[in-house]
Design a protein around this motif. Structure first.
Motif, PDB file in Angstrom:
ATOM      1  N   GLY A  61       0.765  -1.286  -0.003  1.00 52.45           N
ATOM      2  CA  GLY A  61      -0.070  -0.215   0.102  1.00 52.45           C
ATOM      3  C   GLY A  61       0.913   1.275   0.013  1.00 52.45           C
ATOM      4  N   ALA A  62       1.898   1.031  -0.485  1.00 56.81           N
ATOM      5  CA  ALA A  62       3.228   2.221  -0.317  1.00 56.81           C
ATOM      6  C   ALA A  62       2.940   3.015  -1.684  1.00 56.81           C
ATOM      7  N   GLY A  63       2.215   2.863  -2.725  1.00 56.77           N
ATOM      8  CA  GLY A  63       2.094   3.576  -3.935  1.00 56.77           C
ATOM      9  C   GLY A  63       1.875   2.518  -4.991  1.00 56.77           C
ATOM     10  N   ARG A  64       1.947   3.115  -6.307  1.00 55.95           N
ATOM     11  CA  ARG A  64       1.859   2.460  -7.516  1.00 55.95           C
ATOM     12  C   ARG A  64       3.056   2.400  -8.243  1.00 55.95           C
ATOM     13  N   ALA A  65       3.306   1.582  -9.090  1.00 49.53           N
ATOM     14  CA  ALA A  65       4.543   1.434  -9.899  1.00 49.53           C
ATOM     15  C   ALA A  65       4.824   2.702 -10.642  1.00 49.53           C
ATOM     16  N   TRP A  66       5.915   3.097 -10.637  1.00 45.92           N
ATOM     17  CA  TRP A  66       6.186   4.388 -11.511  1.00 45.92           C
ATOM     18  C   TRP A  66       6.528   4.148 -12.929  1.00 45.92           C
ATOM     19  N   THR A  67       5.460   4.451 -13.708  1.00 45.30           N
ATOM     20  CA  THR A  67       5.810   4.439 -15.401  1.00 45.30           C
ATOM     21  C   THR A  67       6.339   5.568 -15.970  1.00 45.30           C
ATOM     22  N   ARG A  68       6.609   5.342 -17.196  1.00 40.54           N
ATOM     23  CA  ARG A  68       7.381   6.360 -17.870  1.00 40.54           C
ATOM     24  C   ARG A  68       6.426   7.540 -18.179  1.00 40.54           C
ATOM     25  N   ASP A  69       5.129   7.421 -18.024  1.00 41.03           N
ATOM     26  CA  ASP A  69       4.203   8.733 -18.029  1.00 41.03           C
ATOM     27  C   ASP A  69       4.064   9.583 -16.880  1.00 41.03           C
ATOM     28  N   ASP A  70       4.363   8.811 -15.699  1.00 40.14           N
ATOM     29  CA  ASP A  70       4.215   9.736 -14.373  1.00 40.14           C
ATOM     30  C   ASP A  70       5.651  10.734 -14.277  1.00 40.14           C
ATOM     31  N   VAL A  71       4.683  12.109 -13.901  1.00 41.07           N
ATOM     32  CA  VAL A  71       5.822  12.896 -13.848  1.00 41.07           C
ATOM     33  C   VAL A  71       5.475  13.652 -12.558  1.00 41.07           C
ATOM     34  N   PRO A  72       5.664  13.097 -11.391  1.00 38.37           N
ATOM     35  CA  PRO A  72       5.335  13.481 -10.028  1.00 38.37           C
ATOM     36  C   PRO A  72       5.867  15.052  -9.819  1.00 38.37           C
ATOM     37  N   ARG A  73       5.236  15.820  -9.069  1.00 38.10           N
ATOM     38  CA  ARG A  73       5.782  16.993  -8.413  1.00 38.10           C
ATOM     39  C   ARG A  73       6.917  17.061  -7.620  1.00 38.10           C
ATOM     40  N   HIS A  74       6.923  15.976  -6.764  1.00 41.45           N
ATOM     41  CA  HIS A  74       8.086  15.971  -5.904  1.00 41.45           C
ATOM     42  C   HIS A  74       8.677  14.429  -5.645  1.00 41.45           C
ATOM     43  N   VAL A  75      10.078  14.733  -5.912  1.00 39.90           N
ATOM     44  CA  VAL A  75      10.672  13.307  -6.003  1.00 39.90           C
ATOM     45  C   VAL A  75      11.371  12.794  -4.595  1.00 39.90           C
ATOM     46  N   VAL A  76      11.437  12.070  -3.978  1.00 42.83           N
ATOM     47  CA  VAL A  76      12.228  11.642  -2.865  1.00 42.83           C
ATOM     48  C   VAL A  76      13.182  10.597  -3.041  1.00 42.83           C
ATOM     49  N   LEU A  77      14.170  10.686  -3.040  1.00 48.48           N
ATOM     50  CA  LEU A  77      15.515  10.015  -3.188  1.00 48.48           C
ATOM     51  C   LEU A  77      15.580   9.213  -1.997  1.00 48.48           C
ATOM     52  N   ALA A  78      15.163   7.902  -1.806  1.00 48.64           N
ATOM     53  CA  ALA A  78      15.250   7.329  -0.506  1.00 48.64           C
ATOM     54  C   ALA A  78      16.355   6.209  -0.497  1.00 48.64           C
ATOM     55  N   VAL A  79      17.387   6.700  -1.057  1.00 44.61           N
ATOM     56  CA  VAL A  79      18.543   5.744  -1.576  1.00 44.61           C
ATOM     57  C   VAL A  79      19.971   5.817  -0.494  1.00 44.61           C
ATOM     58  N   PRO A  80      20.797   4.882  -0.646  1.00 43.18           N
ATOM     59  CA  PRO A  80      22.290   5.192   0.267  1.00 43.18           C
ATOM     60  C   PRO A  80      22.645   6.572  -0.042  1.00 43.18           C
ATOM     61  N   PRO A  81      23.514   7.022   0.988  1.00 44.60           N
ATOM     62  CA  PRO A  81      24.089   8.224   0.480  1.00 44.60           C
ATOM     63  C   PRO A  81      25.168   8.195  -0.625  1.00 44.60           C
ATOM     64  N   GLY A  82      25.783   7.071  -0.762  1.00 46.24           N
ATOM     65  CA  GLY A  82      26.587   7.122  -2.144  1.00 46.24           C
ATOM     66  C   GLY A  82      25.988   7.007  -3.539  1.00 46.24           C
ATOM     67  N   ALA A  83      24.413   6.906  -3.353  1.00 44.94           N
ATOM     68  CA  ALA A  83      23.821   6.722  -4.644  1.00 44.94           C
ATOM     69  C   ALA A  83      22.981   8.010  -4.769  1.00 44.94           C
ATOM     70  N   VAL A  84      22.978   9.032  -3.913  1.00 41.20           N
ATOM     71  CA  VAL A  84      21.862  10.283  -3.934  1.00 41.20           C
ATOM     72  C   VAL A  84      22.352  10.928  -5.202  1.00 41.20           C
ATOM     73  N   ALA A  85      23.806  11.584  -5.514  1.00 36.78           N
ATOM     74  CA  ALA A  85      24.041  12.377  -6.537  1.00 36.78           C
ATOM     75  C   ALA A  85      23.595  11.886  -7.735  1.00 36.78           C
ATOM     76  N   ALA A  86      24.031  10.646  -7.939  1.00 40.18           N
ATOM     77  CA  ALA A  86      23.840   9.976  -9.335  1.00 40.18           C
ATOM     78  C   ALA A  86      22.260   9.844  -9.826  1.00 40.18           C
ATOM     79  N   GLU A  87      21.624   9.692  -8.838  1.00 40.71           N
ATOM     80  CA  GLU A  87      20.040   9.324  -8.695  1.00 40.71           C
ATOM     81  C   GLU A  87      19.361  10.684  -8.897  1.00 40.71           C
ATOM     82  N   LEU A  88      19.919  11.851  -8.292  1.00 42.51           N
ATOM     83  CA  LEU A  88      19.299  12.959  -8.408  1.00 42.51           C
ATOM     84  C   LEU A  88      19.609  13.617  -9.873  1.00 42.51           C
ATOM     85  N   ARG A  89      20.770  13.337 -10.506  1.00 42.09           N
ATOM     86  CA  ARG A  89      21.115  13.557 -11.775  1.00 42.09           C
ATOM     87  C   ARG A  89      20.057  13.028 -12.634  1.00 42.09           C
ATOM     88  N   ARG A  90      19.921  11.630 -12.634  1.00 39.47           N
ATOM     89  CA  ARG A  90      19.079  10.904 -13.527  1.00 39.47           C
ATOM     90  C   ARG A  90      17.672  11.282 -13.518  1.00 39.47           C
TER      91      ARG A  90
END
Lengths: 285, 285
Positions: free
Chosen positions: B46-75
């Protein structure tokens, strides 16, 4: 058989809890503490009545710190002839050696250590259920009579605990690792928090709360325990200092594999501990 | 105003818990994880639905380890134009530096760190109430827009947490002391238990259990956290190595006053911590 009568010396957390557990079983318990107010509180809580000069219990439990066991044993052996004796100290070898040096009768003494406790101390923290299903180590020496050993086991069982017989030195090595050193590490870590401002401390989660819970323990009691088992604790502290140096080097060199190995070893140790508590044999993961 | 939509990258304990909390508030949550099975489980919980290519949310939360934050933010800045971004990593300065180095848009990013966790990991350990009444640190940089900061604060509040604004370096020093080093000490201590036989481990009380609870944490995640905050952790580890050496000398010399002082300092630190949690000002004892 005469009604059981037990005298307890020391109305702290452990002594009072033993008094509560035995009183609930209908045992006639008498209590003494050099701090008469503590003895009075323990009595008011239902842990037993005041120990008067006329009381000569069959069994005496010395619920005093390790450094006080030998002198108290000697004193009570003089005033309570015919009784058997046990203690509850968290260190076993040195108090037994001290008792031999003081010329105590070792025949009537069987060392004991109920493995239960709280970071709170004193009679008001006591509970009749403190020892329920917990191990209660007995460390009979060569001189210990069968009667002294059986009576000590009876006290443990009457308190709801499971008696476990061990060699005094084996006990001290084990407790150094699973109790004394964890206490010291918790204190060292908590001591680092003394000067932190509230807005930093408020960022602490349940992790720091759990890790520093032991640091709330009674310093005078633990000073006594640590000094009585210093030789063994020293070995563990030296090993941990080496571990900390390995960690320092791994951090300085950004050596991820070494840090990962350390964290995995911690995982393994934690799993071992949980499995031992569950009583299950370790299985491969 | 359009309905709130939030994309969460990383369906671990934190990402899934945020998804559960926001979904309960009626927010449209989309979830992504490079491990699609984890994302599926989080969705089923119940945490949400799958993120498809058509979804463009207003806010993105990067819940990834510290070493992955920057690359994931860029992407995600490339694939989710117009969104604002926050993260949940336990280290704040290095990921922000890495994001700057990668040429990320820092205007739309506000660092964040919910101060909550468990020693369990993965989506099945998640809870919608994980953040309730907990601090949630926000670390806006100079470039961070008001909108990015306000939206990050909104996520925190919607999850039931209390937003606290801090400088990234201050955050990292604080967390090094109250979280990262306690984790490492817990792991070091638990690692010492790996080779102990069951009959020794069964003598452990609740003290060792509490002190080693953190050692059950996810090694890969903590390796990442520790390396990202290595410089600050190194300072604390060096200080603790000094404390341990003081203890070693005190034990070797049977220096009771020194041991007692250490245990008392631990008492004081513990008291400080408990009072900060109660929100009360320290008072003399």
């Amino acid at each position: 058989m005469a009604a059981r009568s037990v005298g307890i010396v020391g109305a702290g957390l452990i002594g009072t809890s033993i008094g509560l557990a035995l009183s609930r079983q209908g045992v006639d318990v008498v209590l003494a503490d050099r701090d008469q107010e503590r003895a009075r509180i323990a009595g008011a809580l239902g842990a037993g009545r005041a120990w008067t000069r006329d009381d000569v219990p069959r069994h005496v439990v010395l619920a005093v710190p390790p450094g006080a066991v030998a002198a108290e044993l000697r004193r009570r052996q003089r005033t309570t002839p015919g009784a058997v004796f046990t203690d509850t100290a968290s260190v076993k070898r040195r108090p037994q050696e001290e008792a031999a040096q003081l010329g105590c009768d070792l025949d009537s003494f069987c060392g004991g250590h109920p493995i239960a406790g709280r970071e709170l101390s004193g009679p008001t923290a006591a509970s009749a259920d403190l020892f329920r299903d917990r191990p209660w180590v007995l460390t009979p020496a060569g001189a210990t009579s069968t009667r002294a050993r059986d009576e000590a086991a009876w006290v443990a069982t009457a308190c709801g605990a499971r008696p476990v017989v061990m060699d005094p030195s084996d006990h001290d090595v084990a407790l150094g690792l699973v109790s004394h050193v964890p206490q010291l590490l918790s204190s060292l870590l908590a001591a680092r928090m003394v000067d932190l401002p509230d807005d930093v401390l408020r960022l602490a989660g349940t992790g720091l709360h759990d890790t520093t819970r032991l640091a709330g323990s009674d310093p005078a009691l633990w000073d006594d325990i640590v000094r009585a088992n210093a030789e063994i604790i020293l070995d563990v502290v030296q090993a941990l200092a080496g571990d900390l140096e390995d960690l320092r080097l791994a951090l300085a060199a950004d050596h991820g594999e070494r840090i990962l190995a350390l964290l995995r070893a911690g995982n393994d140790g934690r799993t071992r501990l949980l499995r031992s508590r569950a009583g299950a044999e370790p299985v491969p993961t």
